[in-house]
Design a protein around this motif. Structure first.
Motif, PDB file in Angstrom:
ATOM      1  N   MET A   1       0.702  -1.332   0.214  1.00 55.71           N
ATOM      2  CA  MET A   1      -0.099  -0.275  -0.019  1.00 55.71           C
ATOM      3  C   MET A   1       0.934   1.506   0.142  1.00 55.71           C
ATOM      4  SD  MET A   1      -3.202   0.724   2.594  1.00 55.71           S
ATOM      5  CE  MET A   1      -3.697   2.284   2.843  1.00 55.71           C
ATOM      6  N   THR A   2       1.062   1.738   0.984  1.00 57.46           N
ATOM      7  CA  THR A   2       1.549   3.057   0.980  1.00 57.46           C
ATOM      8  C   THR A   2       3.609   3.139   1.746  1.00 57.46           C
ATOM      9  OG1 THR A   2       1.289   3.493   3.655  1.00 57.46           O
ATOM     10  CG2 THR A   2      -0.217   4.225   1.765  1.00 57.46           C
ATOM     11  N   LYS A   3       4.000   3.514   0.718  1.00 55.61           N
ATOM     12  CA  LYS A   3       5.785   3.781   1.063  1.00 55.61           C
ATOM     13  C   LYS A   3       6.107   4.887   2.045  1.00 55.61           C
ATOM     14  CE  LYS A   3       5.752   3.214  -2.701  1.00 55.61           C
ATOM     15  NZ  LYS A   3       6.780   3.524  -4.549  1.00 55.61           N
ATOM     16  N   GLU A   4       5.668   5.878   2.272  1.00 55.59           N
ATOM     17  CA  GLU A   4       5.767   6.752   3.474  1.00 55.59           C
ATOM     18  C   GLU A   4       4.679   7.680   3.681  1.00 55.59           C
ATOM     19  OE1 GLU A   4       9.998   9.016   1.387  1.00 55.59           O
ATOM     20  OE2 GLU A   4       8.449   8.866  -0.111  1.00 55.59           O
ATOM     21  N   LEU A   5       4.920   8.352   4.835  1.00 59.00           N
ATOM     22  CA  LEU A   5       3.558   9.753   4.894  1.00 59.00           C
ATOM     23  C   LEU A   5       4.277  10.862   4.585  1.00 59.00           C
ATOM     24  CD1 LEU A   5       1.129  10.185   6.344  1.00 59.00           C
ATOM     25  CD2 LEU A   5       2.382  10.411   8.726  1.00 59.00           C
ATOM     26  N   TRP A   6       3.315  11.974   3.881  1.00 58.56           N
ATOM     27  CA  TRP A   6       3.527  12.987   3.686  1.00 58.56           C
ATOM     28  C   TRP A   6       2.739  13.849   4.190  1.00 58.56           C
ATOM     29  CZ3 TRP A   6       7.313  14.445  -1.233  1.00 58.56           C
ATOM     30  CH2 TRP A   6       7.752  13.218  -1.919  1.00 58.56           C
ATOM     31  N   LEU A   7       3.997  14.509   4.738  1.00 56.32           N
ATOM     32  CA  LEU A   7       3.002  15.943   5.679  1.00 56.32           C
ATOM     33  C   LEU A   7       3.031  16.798   4.801  1.00 56.32           C
ATOM     34  CD1 LEU A   7       3.429  15.323   9.025  1.00 56.32           C
ATOM     35  CD2 LEU A   7       1.241  14.170   8.329  1.00 56.32           C
ATOM     36  N   ASN A   8       1.869  17.734   4.301  1.00 56.25           N
ATOM     37  CA  ASN A   8       2.257  19.419   4.072  1.00 56.25           C
ATOM     38  C   ASN A   8       1.718  20.497   5.132  1.00 56.25           C
ATOM     39  OD1 ASN A   8       3.242  18.047   1.231  1.00 56.25           O
ATOM     40  ND2 ASN A   8       0.974  16.997   1.153  1.00 56.25           N
ATOM     41  N   LEU A   9       2.920  21.712   4.650  1.00 57.17           N
ATOM     42  CA  LEU A   9       2.331  22.369   5.662  1.00 57.17           C
ATOM     43  C   LEU A   9       2.357  23.757   5.129  1.00 57.17           C
ATOM     44  CD1 LEU A   9       4.754  21.365   9.255  1.00 57.17           C
ATOM     45  CD2 LEU A   9       1.833  21.676   8.927  1.00 57.17           C
ATOM     46  N   PRO A  10       2.117  24.871   5.257  1.00 58.71           N
ATOM     47  CA  PRO A  10       2.400  25.970   4.162  1.00 58.71           C
ATOM     48  C   PRO A  10       3.253  26.777   6.006  1.00 58.71           C
ATOM     49  CG  PRO A  10       0.017  25.708   6.109  1.00 58.71           C
ATOM     50  CD  PRO A  10       0.721  24.320   5.974  1.00 58.71           C
ATOM     51  N   VAL A  11       4.027  27.263   5.407  1.00 61.53           N
ATOM     52  CA  VAL A  11       4.874  28.576   5.587  1.00 61.53           C
ATOM     53  C   VAL A  11       4.754  29.811   5.627  1.00 61.53           C
ATOM     54  CG1 VAL A  11       6.702  26.483   6.979  1.00 61.53           C
ATOM     55  CG2 VAL A  11       6.664  27.459   4.858  1.00 61.53           C
ATOM     56  N   LYS A  12       5.380  30.734   5.881  1.00 62.87           N
ATOM     57  CA  LYS A  12       5.439  32.194   5.703  1.00 62.87           C
ATOM     58  C   LYS A  12       6.334  32.282   4.704  1.00 62.87           C
ATOM     59  CE  LYS A  12       2.617  34.245   9.263  1.00 62.87           C
ATOM     60  NZ  LYS A  12       0.729  33.350   8.780  1.00 62.87           N
ATOM     61  N   ASP A  13       7.314  31.983   5.496  1.00 59.85           N
ATOM     62  CA  ASP A  13       9.239  32.319   4.589  1.00 59.85           C
ATOM     63  C   ASP A  13       9.176  30.851   4.841  1.00 59.85           C
ATOM     64  OD1 ASP A  13      11.826  32.599   4.732  1.00 59.85           O
ATOM     65  OD2 ASP A  13      11.258  34.260   4.912  1.00 59.85           O
ATOM     66  N   VAL A  14       9.739  29.869   3.647  1.00 60.01           N
ATOM     67  CA  VAL A  14      10.395  28.873   3.473  1.00 60.01           C
ATOM     68  C   VAL A  14      11.679  28.806   4.329  1.00 60.01           C
ATOM     69  CG1 VAL A  14      11.101  26.666   1.269  1.00 60.01           C
ATOM     70  CG2 VAL A  14       9.062  28.202   1.205  1.00 60.01           C
ATOM     71  N   LEU A  15      12.504  29.499   4.042  1.00 62.09           N
ATOM     72  CA  LEU A  15      14.197  29.318   4.271  1.00 62.09           C
ATOM     73  C   LEU A  15      14.217  29.837   5.341  1.00 62.09           C
ATOM     74  CD1 LEU A  15      15.965  31.549   1.140  1.00 62.09           C
ATOM     75  CD2 LEU A  15      15.503  29.313   1.757  1.00 62.09           C
ATOM     76  N   LEU A  16      13.411  30.612   5.913  1.00 67.45           N
ATOM     77  CA  LEU A  16      12.857  30.826   7.238  1.00 67.45           C
ATOM     78  C   LEU A  16      12.948  29.802   8.329  1.00 67.45           C
ATOM     79  CD1 LEU A  16      12.419  34.810   7.564  1.00 67.45           C
ATOM     80  CD2 LEU A  16      14.382  33.374   8.795  1.00 67.45           C
ATOM     81  N   SER A  17      12.619  28.841   7.796  1.00 73.87           N
ATOM     82  CA  SER A  17      11.386  27.984   7.923  1.00 73.87           C
ATOM     83  C   SER A  17      12.289  26.124   8.296  1.00 73.87           C
ATOM     84  CB  SER A  17      10.060  27.156   7.439  1.00 73.87           C
ATOM     85  OG  SER A  17       8.848  27.980   8.044  1.00 73.87           O
ATOM     86  N   ARG A  18      13.472  26.497   7.331  1.00 73.01           N
ATOM     87  CA  ARG A  18      14.381  25.670   7.261  1.00 73.01           C
ATOM     88  C   ARG A  18      15.683  25.701   8.006  1.00 73.01           C
ATOM     89  NH1 ARG A  18      16.993  22.865   2.145  1.00 73.01           N
ATOM     90  NH2 ARG A  18      18.769  21.993   2.891  1.00 73.01           N
ATOM     91  N   ALA A  19      15.902  26.899   7.694  1.00 71.87           N
ATOM     92  CA  ALA A  19      16.817  27.331   9.157  1.00 71.87           C
ATOM     93  C   ALA A  19      16.219  26.589  10.528  1.00 71.87           C
ATOM     94  CB  ALA A  19      17.027  28.818   9.181  1.00 71.87           C
ATOM     95  N   PHE A  20      14.571  27.594  11.196  1.00 74.69           N
ATOM     96  CA  PHE A  20      14.883  26.450  11.653  1.00 74.69           C
ATOM     97  C   PHE A  20      14.922  24.995  12.068  1.00 74.69           C
ATOM     98  CE2 PHE A  20      11.441  25.436  15.002  1.00 74.69           C
ATOM     99  CZ  PHE A  20      11.439  25.363  15.861  1.00 74.69           C
ATOM    100  N   PHE A  21      14.456  24.621  11.474  1.00 73.91           N
ATOM    101  CA  PHE A  21      14.300  22.876  11.284  1.00 73.91           C
ATOM    102  C   PHE A  21      15.914  22.320  11.507  1.00 73.91           C
ATOM    103  CE2 PHE A  21       9.701  23.595  10.566  1.00 73.91           C
ATOM    104  CZ  PHE A  21       9.796  22.417  11.630  1.00 73.91           C
ATOM    105  N   THR A  22      17.100  23.248  10.647  1.00 73.60           N
ATOM    106  CA  THR A  22      18.177  22.760  10.242  1.00 73.60           C
ATOM    107  C   THR A  22      18.671  23.015  11.738  1.00 73.60           C
ATOM    108  OG1 THR A  22      18.086  22.657   8.163  1.00 73.60           O
ATOM    109  CG2 THR A  22      20.513  23.089   9.192  1.00 73.60           C
ATOM    110  N   GLN A  23      18.755  23.745  12.089  1.00 77.71           N
ATOM    111  CA  GLN A  23      18.611  24.313  14.160  1.00 77.71           C
ATOM    112  C   GLN A  23      18.357  23.369  14.641  1.00 77.71           C
ATOM    113  OE1 GLN A  23      19.225  28.510  15.212  1.00 77.71           O
ATOM    114  NE2 GLN A  23      18.890  28.919  13.448  1.00 77.71           N
ATOM    115  N   LEU A  24      17.274  22.364  14.702  1.00 81.09           N
ATOM    116  CA  LEU A  24      16.767  21.294  15.695  1.00 81.09           C
ATOM    117  C   LEU A  24      17.653  20.057  15.039  1.00 81.09           C
ATOM    118  CD1 LEU A  24      13.170  22.093  15.602  1.00 81.09           C
ATOM    119  CD2 LEU A  24      14.392  22.441  17.736  1.00 81.09           C
ATOM    120  N   GLY A  25      18.275  20.704  14.152  1.00 79.40           N
ATOM    121  CA  GLY A  25      19.237  18.845  13.476  1.00 79.40           C
ATOM    122  C   GLY A  25      18.573  18.051  12.952  1.00 79.40           C
TER     123      GLY A  25
END
Length: 137
Positions: A1-25
């Motif tokens: 059946m399914t191989k992966e679960l994909w969650l889609n989240l809206p964000v105001k600034d993609v690069l700021l969000s990427r930096a945030f989660f990168t800082q979380l490791g």
């Protein structure tokens, strides 16, 4: 059946969000380019979290974006390997500009966790479950 679960989240600034989660490791799929107009692909185990600009998210969902300041549509929970990892992620979330809405602590005698909001107000749980302390039925 399914191989992966994909969650889609809206964000105001993609690069700021990427930096945030990168800082979380948390890792990103390197195939996705770093622009503010494209989705970013965050990998958590076998789960893919796509960070979309709000306008793109609205097109896909064909629905307005929720106001995360007044309501929650989803609580995303991730597991931790230890209490120390829970504590560390709470500190990293604060340092990266997030808000901890539930400080690290124990409940039910076997569950240790915390809750934080990312830069866009999406709520996340980090949980360590000590199955040795879990009540037997």
């Amino acid at each position: 059946m399914t191989k992966e679960l994909w969650l889609n989240l809206p964000v105001k600034d993609v690069l700021l969000s990427r930096a945030f989660f990168t800082q979380l490791g948390l890792p990103f799929n390197p195939r996705h380019t770093e622009t503010d107009a494209t989705a970013q692909c965050l990998m958590i185990g076998k789960t893919v979290v796509m960070l979309f600009p709000e306008a793109t998210f609205r097109q896909f969902a064909q629905h307005p974006v929720s106001d995360t300041q007044t309501a929650s549509q989803v609580l995303i929970s991730i597991d931790a390997e230890s209490r120390e990892e829970v504590d560390a992620l709470a500190q990293k979330a604060k340092a990266a500009g997030g808000t901890v809405f539930a400080e690290p602590g124990e409940t039910m005698g076997w569950l240790y966790g915390c809750g934080f909001c990312d830069l866009d107000g999406h709520r996340w749980n980090v949980l360590y479950m000590d199955f040795n302390k879990m009540p037997k039925e």
